[in-house]
Design a protein around this motif. Structure first.
Motif, PDB file in Angstrom:
ATOM      1  N   SER A  49       4.998 -15.489  -2.592  1.00 12.84           N
ATOM      2  CA  SER A  49       4.836 -13.931  -3.230  1.00 12.84           C
ATOM      3  C   SER A  49       3.867 -13.137  -2.632  1.00 12.84           C
ATOM      4  N   ARG A  50       2.528 -13.751  -2.384  1.00  9.10           N
ATOM      5  CA  ARG A  50       1.387 -13.053  -2.021  1.00  9.10           C
ATOM      6  C   ARG A  50       1.399 -12.584  -0.527  1.00  9.10           C
ATOM      7  N   ARG A  51       2.387 -13.418   0.221  1.00  3.99           N
ATOM      8  CA  ARG A  51       2.718 -13.225   1.710  1.00  3.99           C
ATOM      9  C   ARG A  51       3.566 -11.926   1.752  1.00  3.99           C
ATOM     10  N   ASN A  52       4.510 -11.824   0.961  1.00  4.66           N
ATOM     11  CA  ASN A  52       5.269 -10.570   0.998  1.00  4.66           C
ATOM     12  C   ASN A  52       4.547  -9.519   0.455  1.00  4.66           C
ATOM     13  N   ALA A  53       3.825  -9.643  -0.501  1.00  2.00           N
ATOM     14  CA  ALA A  53       2.922  -8.304  -1.238  1.00  2.00           C
ATOM     15  C   ALA A  53       1.949  -7.842  -0.103  1.00  2.00           C
ATOM     16  N   ALA A  54       1.276  -8.812   0.574  1.00  2.00           N
ATOM     17  CA  ALA A  54       0.277  -8.321   1.560  1.00  2.00           C
ATOM     18  C   ALA A  54       1.145  -7.712   2.870  1.00  2.00           C
ATOM     19  N   SER A  55       2.323  -8.275   3.128  1.00  4.84           N
ATOM     20  CA  SER A  55       3.032  -7.713   4.202  1.00  4.84           C
ATOM     21  C   SER A  55       3.080  -6.229   4.086  1.00  4.84           C
ATOM     22  N   LYS A  56       3.751  -5.812   2.707  1.00  6.39           N
ATOM     23  CA  LYS A  56       3.923  -4.412   2.312  1.00  6.39           C
ATOM     24  C   LYS A  56       2.696  -3.799   2.443  1.00  6.39           C
ATOM     25  N   GLU A  57       1.416  -4.425   1.880  1.00  3.28           N
ATOM     26  CA  GLU A  57       0.295  -3.798   2.015  1.00  3.28           C
ATOM     27  C   GLU A  57      -0.389  -3.303   3.450  1.00  3.28           C
ATOM     28  N   ASN A  66      -5.987   2.713   7.797  1.00  3.08           N
ATOM     29  CA  ASN A  66      -6.923   1.905   7.633  1.00  3.08           C
ATOM     30  C   ASN A  66      -7.183   0.506   8.356  1.00  3.08           C
ATOM     31  N   ALA A  67      -7.453   0.524   9.615  1.00  3.91           N
ATOM     32  CA  ALA A  67      -7.485  -0.382  10.474  1.00  3.91           C
ATOM     33  C   ALA A  67      -8.051  -1.786   9.887  1.00  3.91           C
ATOM     34  N   GLU A  68      -9.219  -1.732   9.399  1.00  2.00           N
ATOM     35  CA  GLU A  68     -10.026  -2.754   8.863  1.00  2.00           C
ATOM     36  C   GLU A  68      -9.392  -3.561   7.828  1.00  2.00           C
ATOM     37  N   LEU A  69      -8.584  -2.564   6.916  1.00  2.22           N
ATOM     38  CA  LEU A  69      -7.848  -3.435   5.708  1.00  2.22           C
ATOM     39  C   LEU A  69      -6.815  -3.998   6.235  1.00  2.22           C
ATOM     40  N   ALA A  70      -5.855  -3.560   7.236  1.00  3.59           N
ATOM     41  CA  ALA A  70      -4.904  -3.831   7.727  1.00  3.59           C
ATOM     42  C   ALA A  70      -5.065  -5.309   8.525  1.00  3.59           C
ATOM     43  N   ASP A  71      -6.056  -5.251   9.455  1.00  4.75           N
ATOM     44  CA  ASP A  71      -6.482  -6.355   9.935  1.00  4.75           C
ATOM     45  C   ASP A  71      -6.870  -7.704   8.983  1.00  4.75           C
ATOM     46  N   LYS A  72      -7.408  -7.375   7.905  1.00  2.00           N
ATOM     47  CA  LYS A  72      -7.734  -8.203   6.933  1.00  2.00           C
ATOM     48  C   LYS A  72      -6.704  -8.887   6.329  1.00  2.00           C
TER      49      LYS A  72
END
Length: 427
Positions: A49-57, A66-72
């Motif tokens: 569930s977190r993987r799917n949510a993070a992929s959308k984020e 926001n490259a820094e957040l995307a990389d994180k």
């Protein structure tokens, strides 16, 4: 196999049932193992569930530049992808361990089964007929058969070792006659369908009826990994393995006359003389596949069918209700039919008829559905000997012995004996 959900909700009932069988409590260890498995499954679901949510984020972060957040977030997804296979493997191992543990738990006895430790606590249900009364001495079957000249244990040992028998001439025919009589009775009058099935089966079939994994040492295995059947119960019951049956077509009733093969690993020193306990023997098996509501009535019916064999042969017997400590692994309730053997001055089991509930149905994933039902239920299964041919031969020899050493053929077998009415000593 028992349902882990039922165990979680009825832990005390499981341990109480196991105590009646003389076994140690198991509910706590099973529930703990299931809790661990469920925890891993929950962790996997949370990671997915977190993987799917993070992929959308990640997409949102890139849109917002926001490259820094995307990389994180990408690093977090990568870590989840790395962790998931290990969690999946742990879940597989825990599921396998749980299933193995469940597969070794015996069935739950019905409430009306007498509680006891062993065969001494079994209860007489009924007695049929009377013991024969003679002016001559009784003899054991091996004395009779060897004196007649048609039963040979030495030649059998030369061929195969101990616990085998060679029958010749009229005794071989008598054995065949008994099997044919049983088949004709069960198919012609009792409504069973005759089946000719394999004598070798795969692991799944043995697992389905409860022989594996716990009782592997009692079985014979071939060099290519198949198993010789210890009873046709294995093949007849597994005919419906993996299937969904229509309730209105139940019960299904099957019978087969087959050799049975048993290592007798736990019987060292018992019944070493004669034919009572063999590595190979013929047996007429009865199997019923039913719904939950009719299983108990079917048990009484099946037992009556097996008893009828002995009634027609004119043999004295008693039917016992086995206590909890003497029941088979898969059984919820068992009737043993014990025939009287004058030579041993004792009753000996000749048939065992058991109702198993959905214990085997669950292992085989065999289900049924009613006309108005969307959901399916596991079938209920029953099995019994109708009867053991070798032990029936023993009973005929000992009960129909004449003073001169000859053996009279029971009337019901005369049509199968080619005009022979009496077995006399070989010339």
């Amino acid at each position: 196999m028992l349902d882990i959900r039922w165990i979680r909700e009825n832990a005390q009932a499981l341990d109480g049932a196991l105590a009646k069988r003389g076994a140690e409590p198991q509910s706590q260890s099973l529930i703990e193992l299931d809790e661990k498995r469920r925890s891993v499954v929950q962790g996997m679901q949370e990671m997915q569930s977190r993987r799917n949510a993070a992929s959308k984020e990640i997409g949102a972060a890139l849109t917002q530049k926001n490259a820094e957040l995307a990389d994180k977030l990408k690093a977090e997804v990568a870590e989840i992808k790395t962790s998931l296979p290990a969690a999946e493997e742990e879940e597989r191992e825990l599921t396998a361990a749980l299933n193995d543990a469940l597969s070794r738990i015996p069935n739950i006895p019905l409430d009306d089964v007498p509680v006891g430790k062993d065969e001494h606590d079994n209860v007489v249900t009924r007695v049929v007929g009377e013991k024969p009364r003679w002016n001559h001495a009784a003899k054991e079957h091996f004395e009779i058969g060897e004196a007649l000249g048609y039963m040979d244990f030495e030649r059998a040992a030369k061929l195969s070792g101990s616990r085998f028998t060679v029958l010749t001439g009229p005794l071989a025919r008598l054995e065949r006659a008994l099997g044919q009589f049983m088949l004709d009775l069960h198919t012609g009058e009792h409504g069973y369908t005759e089946v000719s099935s394999p004598l070798m089966v795969r692991d799944e079939a043995m697992y389905g009826t409860g022989q594996l994994p716990k009782f592997a040492e009692d079985l014979f295995r071939t060099t290519d990994g198949r198993w010789l059947i210890p009873t046709a119960e294995v093949t007849l019951t597994n005919l419906v393995s993996g299937e969904i049956l229509e309730q209105e077509k139940l019960p299904l009733r099957f019978t087969a006359l087959t050799p049975s093969f048993r290592s007798e690993a736990g019987s060292a020193g018992r019944d070493t003389r004669g034919m009572l306990r063999q590595h190979q023997f013929w047996k007429c098996e009865l199997v019923s596949i039913t719904d939950a509501e009719s299983a108990l009535d079917e048990h009484e019916r099946m037992t009556a069918c097996a008893e009828e064999v002995l009634k027609r042969l004119g043999l004295h017997f008693r039917t016992m209700t086995l206590c909890t400590g003497d029941m088979g692994f898969s059984s919820r309730k068992t009737y043993d039919i014990e025939v009287w053997l004058p030579g041993q001055d004792a009753y000996r089991e000749i048939s065992s008829c058991s109702v198993c509930g959905d214990f085997q149905g669950r292992r085989m994933n065999a289900r049924y559905r009613g006309k108005e039902d969307k959901a399916t239920r596991f079938v209920h299964t029953l099995n019994g000997s109708g009867t053991a041919v070798g032990r029936c031969l023993i009973a005929v020899l000992e009960n129909y012995l004449n003073e001169d050493g000859s053996v009279t053929i029971p009337d019901v077998l005369l049509p199968y004996m080619g005009g022979l009415k009496k077995i006399e000593r070989a010339a």
